[in-house]
Design a protein around this motif. Structure first.
Motif, PDB file in Angstrom:
ATOM      1  N   VAL A 109       3.448   1.418   0.978  1.00 42.22           N
ATOM      2  CA  VAL A 109       4.504   1.160   0.009  1.00 42.22           C
ATOM      3  C   VAL A 109       3.959   1.400  -1.384  1.00 42.22           C
ATOM      4  CG1 VAL A 109       3.996  -1.324  -0.102  1.00 42.22           C
ATOM      5  CG2 VAL A 109       6.231  -0.488  -0.842  1.00 42.22           C
ATOM      6  N   ARG A 110       4.753   2.095  -2.177  1.00 39.03           N
ATOM      7  CA  ARG A 110       4.401   2.335  -3.577  1.00 39.03           C
ATOM      8  C   ARG A 110       5.441   1.657  -4.457  1.00 39.03           C
ATOM      9  NH1 ARG A 110       4.378   7.221  -0.864  1.00 39.03           N
ATOM     10  NH2 ARG A 110       2.381   8.354  -0.716  1.00 39.03           N
ATOM     11  N   TYR A 111       4.978   0.915  -5.452  1.00 36.75           N
ATOM     12  CA  TYR A 111       5.856   0.343  -6.465  1.00 36.75           C
ATOM     13  C   TYR A 111       5.708   1.155  -7.744  1.00 36.75           C
ATOM     14  CZ  TYR A 111       6.485  -3.964  -3.724  1.00 36.75           C
ATOM     15  OH  TYR A 111       6.803  -4.882  -2.766  1.00 36.75           O
ATOM     16  N   LEU A 112       6.809   1.667  -8.254  1.00 38.90           N
ATOM     17  CA  LEU A 112       6.782   2.397  -9.518  1.00 38.90           C
ATOM     18  C   LEU A 112       7.304   1.478 -10.616  1.00 38.90           C
ATOM     19  CD1 LEU A 112       6.301   5.012 -11.098  1.00 38.90           C
ATOM     20  CD2 LEU A 112       8.611   5.742 -10.460  1.00 38.90           C
ATOM     21  N   LEU A 113       6.413   1.115 -11.547  1.00 34.25           N
ATOM     22  CA  LEU A 113       6.729   0.232 -12.671  1.00 34.25           C
ATOM     23  C   LEU A 113       6.733   1.020 -13.969  1.00 34.25           C
ATOM     24  CD1 LEU A 113       4.389  -2.670 -11.598  1.00 34.25           C
ATOM     25  CD2 LEU A 113       6.794  -3.036 -12.157  1.00 34.25           C
ATOM     26  N   LEU A 114       7.415   0.491 -14.969  1.00 32.83           N
ATOM     27  CA  LEU A 114       7.371   1.127 -16.284  1.00 32.83           C
ATOM     28  C   LEU A 114       5.980   0.989 -16.888  1.00 32.83           C
ATOM     29  CD1 LEU A 114       8.581   2.572 -18.683  1.00 32.83           C
ATOM     30  CD2 LEU A 114       9.538   0.389 -19.456  1.00 32.83           C
ATOM     31  N   HIS A 115       5.459  -0.246 -16.945  1.00 28.62           N
ATOM     32  CA  HIS A 115       4.094  -0.442 -17.451  1.00 28.62           C
ATOM     33  C   HIS A 115       3.455  -1.605 -16.684  1.00 28.62           C
ATOM     34  CE1 HIS A 115       6.068  -3.531 -19.921  1.00 28.62           C
ATOM     35  NE2 HIS A 115       6.859  -2.571 -20.363  1.00 28.62           N
ATOM     36  N   ALA A 116       2.673  -1.267 -15.673  1.00 26.52           N
ATOM     37  CA  ALA A 116       2.036  -2.278 -14.834  1.00 26.52           C
ATOM     38  C   ALA A 116       1.007  -3.094 -15.601  1.00 26.52           C
ATOM     39  CB  ALA A 116       1.373  -1.606 -13.627  1.00 26.52           C
ATOM     40  N   TYR A 117       0.620  -2.635 -16.781  1.00 23.06           N
ATOM     41  CA  TYR A 117      -0.404  -3.325 -17.567  1.00 23.06           C
ATOM     42  C   TYR A 117       0.214  -4.264 -18.609  1.00 23.06           C
ATOM     43  CZ  TYR A 117      -3.475   0.074 -15.390  1.00 23.06           C
ATOM     44  OH  TYR A 117      -4.151   0.816 -14.473  1.00 23.06           O
ATOM     45  N   GLY A 118       1.516  -4.409 -18.592  1.00 23.69           N
ATOM     46  CA  GLY A 118       2.174  -5.289 -19.547  1.00 23.69           C
ATOM     47  C   GLY A 118       2.335  -6.691 -18.994  1.00 23.69           C
ATOM     48  N   ARG A 119       3.109  -7.506 -19.729  1.00 26.77           N
ATOM     49  CA  ARG A 119       3.419  -8.871 -19.317  1.00 26.77           C
ATOM     50  C   ARG A 119       4.934  -9.021 -19.282  1.00 26.77           C
ATOM     51  NH1 ARG A 119      -0.874 -12.366 -19.414  1.00 26.77           N
ATOM     52  NH2 ARG A 119       0.561 -14.138 -19.411  1.00 26.77           N
ATOM     53  N   GLY A 120       5.444  -9.402 -18.151  1.00 21.71           N
ATOM     54  CA  GLY A 120       6.887  -9.567 -18.023  1.00 21.71           C
ATOM     55  C   GLY A 120       7.224 -10.052 -16.628  1.00 21.71           C
ATOM     56  N   GLY A 121       8.458 -10.536 -16.472  1.00 23.23           N
ATOM     57  CA  GLY A 121       8.865 -11.096 -15.198  1.00 23.23           C
ATOM     58  C   GLY A 121       8.874 -10.087 -14.068  1.00 23.23           C
ATOM     59  N   THR A 122       9.363  -8.874 -14.338  1.00 28.84           N
ATOM     60  CA  THR A 122       9.386  -7.854 -13.293  1.00 28.84           C
ATOM     61  C   THR A 122       7.976  -7.506 -12.853  1.00 28.84           C
ATOM     62  OG1 THR A 122      11.470  -6.927 -14.090  1.00 28.84           O
ATOM     63  CG2 THR A 122      10.070  -5.485 -12.761  1.00 28.84           C
ATOM     64  N   ILE A 123       7.070  -7.356 -13.802  1.00 26.58           N
ATOM     65  CA  ILE A 123       5.687  -7.012 -13.471  1.00 26.58           C
ATOM     66  C   ILE A 123       5.051  -8.110 -12.625  1.00 26.58           C
ATOM     67  CG2 ILE A 123       3.427  -6.423 -14.431  1.00 26.58           C
ATOM     68  CD1 ILE A 123       5.001  -5.594 -17.015  1.00 26.58           C
ATOM     69  N   ARG A 124       5.270  -9.359 -13.029  1.00 27.14           N
ATOM     70  CA  ARG A 124       4.679 -10.477 -12.304  1.00 27.14           C
ATOM     71  C   ARG A 124       5.202 -10.569 -10.871  1.00 27.14           C
ATOM     72  NH1 ARG A 124       1.865 -15.279 -13.448  1.00 27.14           N
ATOM     73  NH2 ARG A 124       1.263 -16.111 -11.430  1.00 27.14           N
ATOM     74  N   THR A 125       6.520 -10.464 -10.704  1.00 28.72           N
ATOM     75  CA  THR A 125       7.068 -10.613  -9.362  1.00 28.72           C
ATOM     76  C   THR A 125       6.695  -9.435  -8.466  1.00 28.72           C
ATOM     77  OG1 THR A 125       9.036 -11.328  -8.147  1.00 28.72           O
ATOM     78  CG2 THR A 125       9.333  -9.535  -9.713  1.00 28.72           C
ATOM     79  N   VAL A 126       6.585  -8.230  -9.037  1.00 26.82           N
ATOM     80  CA  VAL A 126       6.140  -7.083  -8.245  1.00 26.82           C
ATOM     81  C   VAL A 126       4.695  -7.288  -7.789  1.00 26.82           C
ATOM     82  CG1 VAL A 126       5.498  -4.647  -8.405  1.00 26.82           C
ATOM     83  CG2 VAL A 126       7.766  -5.387  -9.131  1.00 26.82           C
ATOM     84  N   MET A 127       3.851  -7.817  -8.662  1.00 22.74           N
ATOM     85  CA  MET A 127       2.468  -8.062  -8.258  1.00 22.74           C
ATOM     86  C   MET A 127       2.387  -9.164  -7.207  1.00 22.74           C
ATOM     87  SD  MET A 127       0.230  -7.399 -11.705  1.00 22.74           S
ATOM     88  CE  MET A 127       0.211  -5.740 -12.422  1.00 22.74           C
ATOM     89  N   ASN A 128       3.260 -10.160  -7.295  1.00 19.55           N
ATOM     90  CA  ASN A 128       3.329 -11.160  -6.229  1.00 19.55           C
ATOM     91  C   ASN A 128       3.677 -10.504  -4.895  1.00 19.55           C
ATOM     92  OD1 ASN A 128       2.761 -13.216  -8.037  1.00 19.55           O
ATOM     93  ND2 ASN A 128       4.884 -13.920  -8.202  1.00 19.55           N
ATOM     94  N   GLN A 129       4.671  -9.607  -4.914  1.00 21.70           N
ATOM     95  CA  GLN A 129       5.054  -8.898  -3.700  1.00 21.70           C
ATOM     96  C   GLN A 129       3.904  -8.036  -3.178  1.00 21.70           C
ATOM     97  OE1 GLN A 129       8.700  -6.691  -4.274  1.00 21.70           O
ATOM     98  NE2 GLN A 129       9.680  -8.395  -5.343  1.00 21.70           N
TER      99      GLN A 129
END
Length: 269
Positions: free
Chosen positions: A7-27
């Motif tokens: 599985v690949r997750y495509l994020l806007l900026h994986a190195y930032g801080r935000g709710g989407t980034i955090r929950t994707v990393m939890n997943q």
């Protein structure tokens, strides 16, 4: 020996801080622990390291590195200089496929858009999870090589601007699934996208084994980016009504962003 599911997750900026980034990393942490082959793909990169706990087995790659250190050395040779010149020109041109109403529009330009599209066209296996409308739109158009496509929605449909809502109706039916956060969102997207699989996957927390507030402090905390989609402009007047009958309660807002001065003026008003 069978291959691990990918599985690949495509994020806007994986190195930032935000709710989407955090929950994707939890997943990602949960999936890699369950035996999946997991990769986070960051559209852009502005920092050296990720900001949230991430299992070292999760790979992180970048499509467009915008750190100054990534371009400190001048390109060597005429071909490299030509490519760099073209890259710089595309960085200054607006995106073609992303509607201007997308809240992350300012992060996209012709170079970023073309780089993401080229990457998506290389995918032929596994599951691709895209995590915001702009990336969902690009995946619907360019990730057509057999990869299973999942569009994540981290915002209520009504919060999107009209041009984004119109593009959603065109693009999202091409996905194998659309994942939303709440049952209300699931019903709304299912109504708008008949025949499309819409599933509800709430944001996860690490543990519910915590001591709940006893409400003795009479303080409410709200945290988030001070941007229009977060709704602090609705919270503040709502709080003004509440404290008419509960004057001993206090609201504290934590965050930074473009609406800070406007929200401060609203508080004073």
């Amino acid at each position: 020996m069978s291959r691990r599911p990918k599985v690949r997750y495509l994020l806007l900026h994986a190195y930032g801080r935000g709710g989407t980034i955090r929950t994707v990393m939890n997943q990602a942490n949960s999936l890699v622990a369950a035996g999946w082959d997991v990769e986070l793909v960051s559209t852009v990169r502005r920092r050296d390291g990720v900001q949230f706990p991430l299992d070292p087995r999760v790979r992180v790659t970048t499509l467009v590195d915008l750190r100054e250190s990534a371009h400190e050395e001048p390109p060597a040779g005429p071909l490299a200089r030509l490519r760099d010149c073209r890259r710089r020109r595309r960085l200054g041109r607006p995106a073609r496929e992303i509607p201007r109403g997308e809240f992350g529009y300012r992060y996209f330009n012709r170079h970023v858009e073309d780089t993401v599209a080229a990457y998506l066209r290389t995918l032929t296996d596994g599951v691709l999870v895209t995590t915001r409308p702009a990336l969902n739109f690009l995946a619907s158009a360019h990730a057509t090589g057999g990869v299973v496509r999942v569009a994540q929605e981290h915002m209520n449909h009504g919060t999107h601007r009209p041009d984004v809502r119109a593009r959603i109706l065109q693009a999202y039916p091409r996905f194998d699934a659309v994942a939303v956060l709440t049952e209300r969102d699931r019903g709304e997207y299912a109504r708008l996208l008949p025949g499309t699989r819409v599933v509800r996957i709430p944001n996860a927390v690490h543990s519910l084994d915590q001591t709940p507030s006893d409400h003795q402090s009479h303080i409410v905390a709200a945290a988030g980016r001070l941007f229009p989609q977060k709704g602090f402009d609705l919270l503040i007047p709502a709080w003004a009504k509440l404290v008419e009958s509960h004057p001993d309660w206090q609201l504290r807002i934590y965050g930074s962003g473009e609406k800070k001065a406007e929200l401060r003026a609203l508080i004073e008003e």
